[in-house]
Scaffold this motif. Structure first.
Motif, mmCIF file in Angstrom:
data_model
loop_
_atom_site.group_PDB
_atom_site.id
_atom_site.type_symbol
_atom_site.label_atom_id
_atom_site.label_comp_id
_atom_site.label_asym_id
_atom_site.label_seq_id
_atom_site.Cartn_x
_atom_site.Cartn_y
_atom_site.Cartn_z
ATOM 1 N N ILE A 140 -13.772 -15.938 12.813
ATOM 2 C CA ILE A 140 -14.663 -15.722 11.913
ATOM 3 C C ILE A 140 -14.596 -14.074 11.833
ATOM 4 C CG2 ILE A 140 -17.321 -14.990 12.014
ATOM 5 C CD1 ILE A 140 -17.537 -17.825 13.630
ATOM 6 N N LYS A 141 -14.480 -13.467 10.819
ATOM 7 C CA LYS A 141 -14.321 -11.994 10.649
ATOM 8 C C LYS A 141 -15.699 -11.145 10.476
ATOM 9 C CE LYS A 141 -10.170 -11.875 8.000
ATOM 10 N NZ LYS A 141 -9.498 -11.199 6.748
ATOM 11 N N ASN A 142 -15.934 -10.475 11.339
ATOM 12 C CA ASN A 142 -17.307 -9.451 11.295
ATOM 13 C C ASN A 142 -17.004 -8.201 10.667
ATOM 14 O OD1 ASN A 142 -18.583 -11.522 12.924
ATOM 15 N ND2 ASN A 142 -17.813 -10.178 14.815
ATOM 16 N N PRO A 143 -17.945 -8.228 9.368
ATOM 17 C CA PRO A 143 -17.526 -7.010 8.734
ATOM 18 C C PRO A 143 -17.903 -5.642 9.431
ATOM 19 C CG PRO A 143 -19.440 -7.993 7.880
ATOM 20 C CD PRO A 143 -18.948 -8.873 8.911
ATOM 21 N N LYS A 144 -17.071 -4.595 9.012
ATOM 22 C CA LYS A 144 -17.522 -3.271 9.531
ATOM 23 C C LYS A 144 -18.757 -2.856 9.284
ATOM 24 C CE LYS A 144 -12.504 -2.305 10.013
ATOM 25 N NZ LYS A 144 -11.439 -1.371 9.977
ATOM 26 N N PRO A 145 -19.564 -2.150 10.050
ATOM 27 C CA PRO A 145 -20.618 -1.510 9.517
ATOM 28 C C PRO A 145 -20.653 -0.504 8.588
ATOM 29 C CG PRO A 145 -20.390 -1.320 12.059
ATOM 30 C CD PRO A 145 -19.185 -1.919 11.385
ATOM 31 N N SER A 146 -21.387 -0.417 7.545
ATOM 32 C CA SER A 146 -21.253 0.701 6.403
ATOM 33 C C SER A 146 -21.218 2.208 6.878
ATOM 34 C CB SER A 146 -22.363 0.378 5.278
ATOM 35 O OG SER A 146 -23.690 0.494 5.966
ATOM 36 N N TRP A 199 -18.723 5.623 5.542
ATOM 37 C CA TRP A 199 -19.475 6.629 5.186
ATOM 38 C C TRP A 199 -19.061 7.817 6.204
ATOM 39 C CZ3 TRP A 199 -21.680 7.640 0.527
ATOM 40 C CH2 TRP A 199 -22.133 6.522 -0.206
ATOM 41 N N LEU A 200 -18.819 7.598 7.421
ATOM 42 C CA LEU A 200 -18.576 8.795 8.151
ATOM 43 C C LEU A 200 -16.756 9.037 8.009
ATOM 44 C CD1 LEU A 200 -19.798 7.648 11.708
ATOM 45 C CD2 LEU A 200 -20.315 9.525 10.315
ATOM 46 N N LYS A 201 -16.092 7.889 7.628
ATOM 47 C CA LYS A 201 -14.792 8.130 7.192
ATOM 48 C C LYS A 201 -14.728 9.009 5.991
ATOM 49 C CE LYS A 201 -10.340 5.831 6.497
ATOM 50 N NZ LYS A 201 -9.658 4.422 6.543
ATOM 51 N N LYS A 202 -15.364 8.692 4.743
ATOM 52 C CA LYS A 202 -15.201 9.369 3.625
ATOM 53 C C LYS A 202 -15.897 10.847 3.831
ATOM 54 C CE LYS A 202 -15.891 5.604 0.377
ATOM 55 N NZ LYS A 202 -16.562 4.738 -0.797
ATOM 56 N N GLY A 203 -16.928 10.966 4.420
ATOM 57 C CA GLY A 203 -17.496 12.397 4.948
ATOM 58 C C GLY A 203 -16.746 13.029 5.696
#
Length: 86
Positions: free
Chosen positions: A3-9, A13-17
């Motif tokens: 089961i793949k758990n999606p990464k938190p959103s 945003w932190l990476k883009k920031g």
């Protein structure tokens, strides 16, 4: 089955920031280096700063004197500009 758990959103945003902040810092560093280089090599630009932004030129001179106590660029510029008036 795995089961793949999606990464938190917020991680996205932190990476883009972080990327945006590093890019802005790089542009600011390049711009400040360009202005320092132009001020350091062009007497006419220093005269423009003296006429329009004397506080900026004073910071430039003070920094140069702090780094090298024998720096006499302020005196050389002043003599040149005084002689230029005649």
């Amino acid at each position: 089955m795995i089961i793949k758990n999606p990464k938190p959103s917020y991680r996205r945003w932190l990476k883009k920031g972080a990327i945006i902040i590093f890019a802005v810092e790089g542009v600011c560093f390049a711009g400040s280096y360009f202005l320092w280089y132009k001020t350091n090599t062009q007497r006419d630009f220093r005269k423009h700063l003296r006429d329009n932004y004397p506080a900026v030129l004073e910071v430039y001179y003070k920094t140069g004197e702090l780094i090298d106590s024998k720096s006499n660029i302020r005196e050389i510029d002043q003599v040149y500009w005084d002689h230029e008036k005649f």
